[in-house]
Enzyme design. Structure first.
Site, PDB file in Angstrom:
ATOM      1  N   ASN A  93     -85.509  29.233 -21.491  1.00  0.00           N
ATOM      2  CA  ASN A  93     -85.531  28.275 -22.600  1.00  0.00           C
ATOM      3  C   ASN A  93     -86.069  26.917 -22.143  1.00  0.00           C
ATOM      4  O   ASN A  93     -85.691  26.415 -21.098  1.00  0.00           O
ATOM      5  CB  ASN A  93     -84.117  28.073 -23.151  1.00  0.00           C
ATOM      6  N   HIS A 115     -91.979  29.999 -15.733  1.00  0.00           N
ATOM      7  CA  HIS A 115     -92.196  30.300 -17.148  1.00  0.00           C
ATOM      8  C   HIS A 115     -92.521  29.039 -17.960  1.00  0.00           C
ATOM      9  O   HIS A 115     -93.054  29.151 -19.064  1.00  0.00           O
ATOM     10  CB  HIS A 115     -90.945  30.951 -17.747  1.00  0.00           C
ATOM     11  N   GLU A 173     -83.882  35.427 -26.769  1.00  0.00           N
ATOM     12  CA  GLU A 173     -84.952  36.391 -26.527  1.00  0.00           C
ATOM     13  C   GLU A 173     -84.347  37.788 -26.478  1.00  0.00           C
ATOM     14  O   GLU A 173     -83.356  38.006 -25.781  1.00  0.00           O
ATOM     15  CB  GLU A 173     -85.674  36.105 -25.209  1.00  0.00           C
ATOM     16  N   GLY A 210     -80.751  38.421 -16.335  1.00  0.00           N
ATOM     17  CA  GLY A 210     -80.588  37.618 -15.138  1.00  0.00           C
ATOM     18  C   GLY A 210     -80.605  36.136 -15.453  1.00  0.00           C
ATOM     19  O   GLY A 210     -79.806  35.365 -14.933  1.00  0.00           O
ATOM     20  N   GLU A 245     -87.885  31.626 -13.561  1.00  0.00           N
ATOM     21  CA  GLU A 245     -87.625  30.954 -14.832  1.00  0.00           C
ATOM     22  C   GLU A 245     -88.317  29.591 -14.893  1.00  0.00           C
ATOM     23  O   GLU A 245     -88.804  29.186 -15.954  1.00  0.00           O
ATOM     24  CB  GLU A 245     -86.119  30.807 -15.068  1.00  0.00           C
TER      25      GLU A 245
END
Length: 884
Positions: free
Chosen positions: A288, A324, A144, A284, A321
């Protein structure tokens, strides 16, 4: 043919292909020009033969013509500093493909084809840390926003979703662990000490979510059972010596999974969830699918090496994360202009999670402090942009506080207006409606609108208008009523001179002075340029508490009687409003002095009011220590400078330090007693122990400001007695700013104690570069030549130079030496890691907001950077906009 088992050919040690020279006029990407992809890639199979200096990749793409596309027969596959070794279409080698700059173009005749492209990479030479790169003997990826095109040729855009099959083979001694997205379906042994693994991710995803990790790693393993009874294997992978510091990260992951089920109804959807800690990482962490790659800073924690703030950061980033997985992966962005669709929403989710895990009040204050320290200056500077930008030259430059933090505040406002339970109906509808899609910010707003019943037509302006709204507040008392006059103005920003009024939800309360309780509390939505609200039944003037809980990301401008602010600082039952009253007292006083608006008598009255409120905070037995610590923190110099159109940074610094010293003298006995009380509290992770540690350092800060020589032994005693990093770092931070013998001795001890621990040595660099010491710039220059310093590791570069760039005393030093140091860093770092280099430009871009002499020096440095002939797009865009 079983494409996963097809052998790949050996490859020589090749370098990344030379990058083309930067264009004279960088291409501007505009949101209004969006077109659907001409070709889709429903499936991709990747075959990696791994090596640190030579990796060979075969990518097999199943491509189909997109009925919604423009009908072109040309398939465009994006590349960046890579070369195609071979191209095959439907199994046949072809030679009529061509290059358009870095992109590979193939003309196709049918509606569906099998494309095969071979590339060769040198991960060890990839200092940009984008694509596939080497870090301390392991291989990892960061894709990304546009890193996948540095691995293979592909339609590198978030609206092309594919299912991935990945085969990796490599030296088993070098890479005993082979990880990718999804689930591991097969492993085996190869010739000559090699081995291989096959991975499959069943969920379609954009290529920016692809991940690969290969290295000598060990795992902290656990299991989680989802709300529907599925067992999920959890692994946090690190170097062997770091495994013992992953317990908090694992606990945070399990808490995140449980909380997301309860708060948002989101269940994890794979059999496996892997987290890998990497030493060299630009960001940070990265979400994925099923394989989150993390900067070690946000994974490793134990009491000896991590502060309470580090623990909170690990918990927050692990949660971010993981969240996400739904708000970013299962529903991704249609294009990069929609970045806040996933980031703003997920920041809000991680904020709510952290608030639920700890103190909701303290967490809200911390979030607002970050917003004011990073995003408000962004909104008032040359790089101001809406949370959904209209154009960009380099997408990496839009990973900003505006997109993330203001984006979270915009979504929080919807939640505030709808109520938490009703807002949940909107998010449920969003997840149900767009699961498996590449969506837009408009899709999200429409789902919230349909799920909650809110009319968000005017609210959509928050997505398109940059700038922090200024809300003017006046409360009058007339005829037995309190009359509230509200007005809003959204200031002009680059490219947006004229703004429309936006809906601003303001939580407010009116307090009775006699009883110190509020009789009115409600939400008022200011959606016009001017608005009047009348509250009847007030024989005496009430005290107004407004923007409670920071219900809107705005600047409040009100002529407040200091007595009212002292009252609120002592009695407001909204923790944020109480904090804000104290902040407002200090801001009004310091900005008034620096701006020349207060005579000596007014300065004495202001200081006395602050002293009274500060004393009340120290003496209030009803306050928990975590909140007391927050109330003691003065507004940052950055936030103070934001209150002035043109600021003298060193004058602000001097006045803030003078106030701190006065408070330390005025309340010295109480502060010493406070420090004595809290240093007796044993270490623990509970709120009481955390609050005690926060107060230890806060008390030292004020005492040292009042009497450096007298406080140094107390600070050194705290350092020596510390059984945890919070106390040790706090004491060292205070000593770093003092010109006392204890300083050097403590710094030497700290470095010796933690030699070899990269994350803790980062602290050692950062504390010195961010200190109040009179010779801080000399210290920075000496540290740049220290054997432990390197320009190749982003964490180390940020530890030294970003700490200096946000230290006004150092950065704005007379003569412009601080500006020259940062300018030189940008020029040196840009060829190595342009993404990290670009992060330093905004500090120089604030030249319009400082006095003319300093501004001229900052412009001179920006022009020197702009004159570099081979600047990256990342840095050139930032510099051009800063000068424009």
């Amino acid at each position: 043919m079983d494409i996963a088992s097809r052998p790949s050919e050996p490859v020589a040690d090749t370098q990344l292909a030379d990058a083309p020279p930067p264009p004279a006029a960088p291409q501007v990407i505009r949101r209004e020009d969006y077109q659907a992809p001409a070709w889709l890639v429903p499936e991709i199979a990747l075959d990696f033969r791994l090596g640190l200096s030579a990796t060979h990749v075969i990518a097999r793409l199943s491509v189909t013509r997109n009925p919604a596309g423009n009908g072109t027969p040309t398939l465009r596959l994006n590349g960046d500093q890579i070369a195609a070794l071979a191209v095959r279409v439907d199994g046949e080698a072809v030679n009529d493909w061509r290059m358009d700059g870095p992109d590979l173009l193939i003309d196709l005749t049918g509606d569906a084809h099998a494309i095969e492209v071979e590339t060769a990479l040198n991960p060890a030479a990839n200092s940009q840390l984008m694509g596939l790169y080497a870090s301390n003997g392991m291989l990892c990826t960061q894709c990304e926003a546009e890193g996948f095109r540095r691995i293979t040729f592909f339609p590198d855009r978030p609206d092309v979703l594919s299912t991935y099959s990945v085969r990796m083979s490599g030296d088993k001694a070098l890479f005993p662990v082979l990880l990718s997205n999804g689930n591991c379906t097969e492993t085996g042994e190869g010739p000559d000490g090699s081995h291989w693994a096959q991975w499959h991710d069943p969920w379609p995803k954009p290529c920016y979510l692809f991940a690969l990790v290969a290295g000598d790693l060990v795992a902290n393993h656990a299991q989680f059972t989802t709300m529907n009874g599925r067992a999920v294997d959890l692994n946090i992978w690190t170097r062997a010596e770091d495994k013992d510091r992953t317990g908090h990260a694992m606990a945070s992951l399990i808490n995140s999974m449980k909380w997301d089920e309860e708060a948002f109804g989101r269940e994890y959807d794979l059999d496996l969830f892997n987290v890998v800690a990497v030493s060299d990482f630009n960001m940070g962490a990265m979400e994925n699918k099923g394989l989150n790659v993390f900067n070690t800073r946000y994974v490793l924690a134990d009491p000896e090496t991590a502060t309470d703030g580090d623990y909170d950061a690990v918990e927050g980033v692990i949660g971010h994360e993981y969240f996400h997985n739904w708000s970013g992966n299962r529903i991704t962005c249609r294009d990069w202009f929609q970045l806040s669709l996933k980031e703003g929403f997920t920041v809000l989710r991680d904020q709510l999670f952290s608030a639920a895990m700890g103190s909701e009040a303290v967490k809200r204050i911390e979030d607002v402090r970050v917003l004011r320290g990073a995003q408000f200056p962004e909104d008032s500077g040359p790089l101001a942009h809406p949370i959904r930008p209209d154009s960009y030259q380099e997408i990496s430059n839009f990973y900003t506080a505006t997109v993330y933090n203001k984006g979270a505040e915009v979504i929080r406002m919807m939640r505030t207006m709808a109520g938490a339970e009703t807002f949940r109906k909107g998010t449920d509808l969003y997840f149900d409606r767009h699961d498996g899609e590449a969506a837009t910010c408009e899709d999200f707003v429409r789902a919230i609108e349909d799920g909650t019943g809110l009319d968000l037509g005017q609210f959509r302006l928050w997505y398109g208008q940059a700038g922090t709204p200024q809300v003017t507040v006046e409360l009058r008392h007339e005829d037995g009523a309190a009359v509230l006059e509200l007005a809003q103005q959204v200031p002009a920003t680059p490219g947006q001179p004229d703004k429309q009024p936006m809906p601003i939800p303001l939580r407010l309360a009116l307090f009775d002075r006699a009883t110190a309780t509020h009789r009115v509390e409600e939400l008022v939505v200011l959606d016009q340029a001017r608005q009047t609200v009348r509250f009847d039944g007030w024989a005496e003037p009430p005290v107004l508490s407004i923007n409670r809980g920071f219900s809107a990301p705005v600047q409040i401008e009100a002529q407040r009687d200091p007595a009212d602010l002292v009252f609120l600082a002592a009695h407001d039952d909204d923790p944020f409003a109480r904090y804000e009253a104290m902040q407002s007292l200090v801001v009004g006083h310091l900005v008034g002095i620096v701006g020349g608006r207060l005579d000596a008598a007014a300065q004495d009255r202001g200081r006395a009011a602050i002293g009274e409120a500060f004393g009340a905070i120290l003496a209030d037995d009803a306050l928990d220590d975590l909140m007391r610590g927050e109330l003691m923190i003065l507004p940052s110099e950055t936030y103070l400078a934001e209150q002035l159109l043109v600021a003298d940074p060193l004058a602000i610094h001097a006045q803030r330090e003078a106030l701190k010293a006065w408070l330390g003298r005025e309340h010295g006995a109480a502060l010493e007693a406070l420090h004595d009380r809290v240093r007796a509290v044993p270490y623990g992770r509970d709120a009481a122990a955390r609050g005690a540690r926060k107060l230890k350092t806060q008390a030292l800060i004020y005492l040292a400001s009042a009497d450096a020589v007298g406080t140094a032994p107390r600070a050194r005693a705290q350092y020596d007695a510390a059984d945890n990093m919070t106390d040790r770092q706090g004491a060292l931070m205070v000593l770093c700013g003092l010109d006392v013998p204890e300083r050097a001795a403590a710094l030497d001890d700290f470095h010796t104690r933690y030699a070899g621990n990269a994350l803790v040595i980062d602290k050692w660099f950062s504390l010195q570069a961010g200190s109040l010491h009179k010779d801080v710039l000399e210290h920075v220059k000496a540290l740049a030549n220290h054997p432990d310093f390197t320009m190749s590791n982003p964490n180390r570069v940020r530890a030294l130079y970003m700490a200096m760039a946000v230290n006004p005393k150092a950065f704005h030093a007379a003569g412009g030496e601080g500006y020259r140091i940062i300018g030189e860093v940008i020029r040196k770092l840009d060829p190595i890691n342009p993404q990290t280099a670009a992060r330093f430009v905004p500090s120089l871009g604030r030249w319009r907001r400082v006095d003319a002499a300093r501004g001229a020096l900052m412009v001179e440095e920006l022009k020197a950077i702009a004159a570099e002939p081979t600047l990256s797009r990342d840095v050139r865009e930032q510099v051009t906009k800063s000068l424009g």
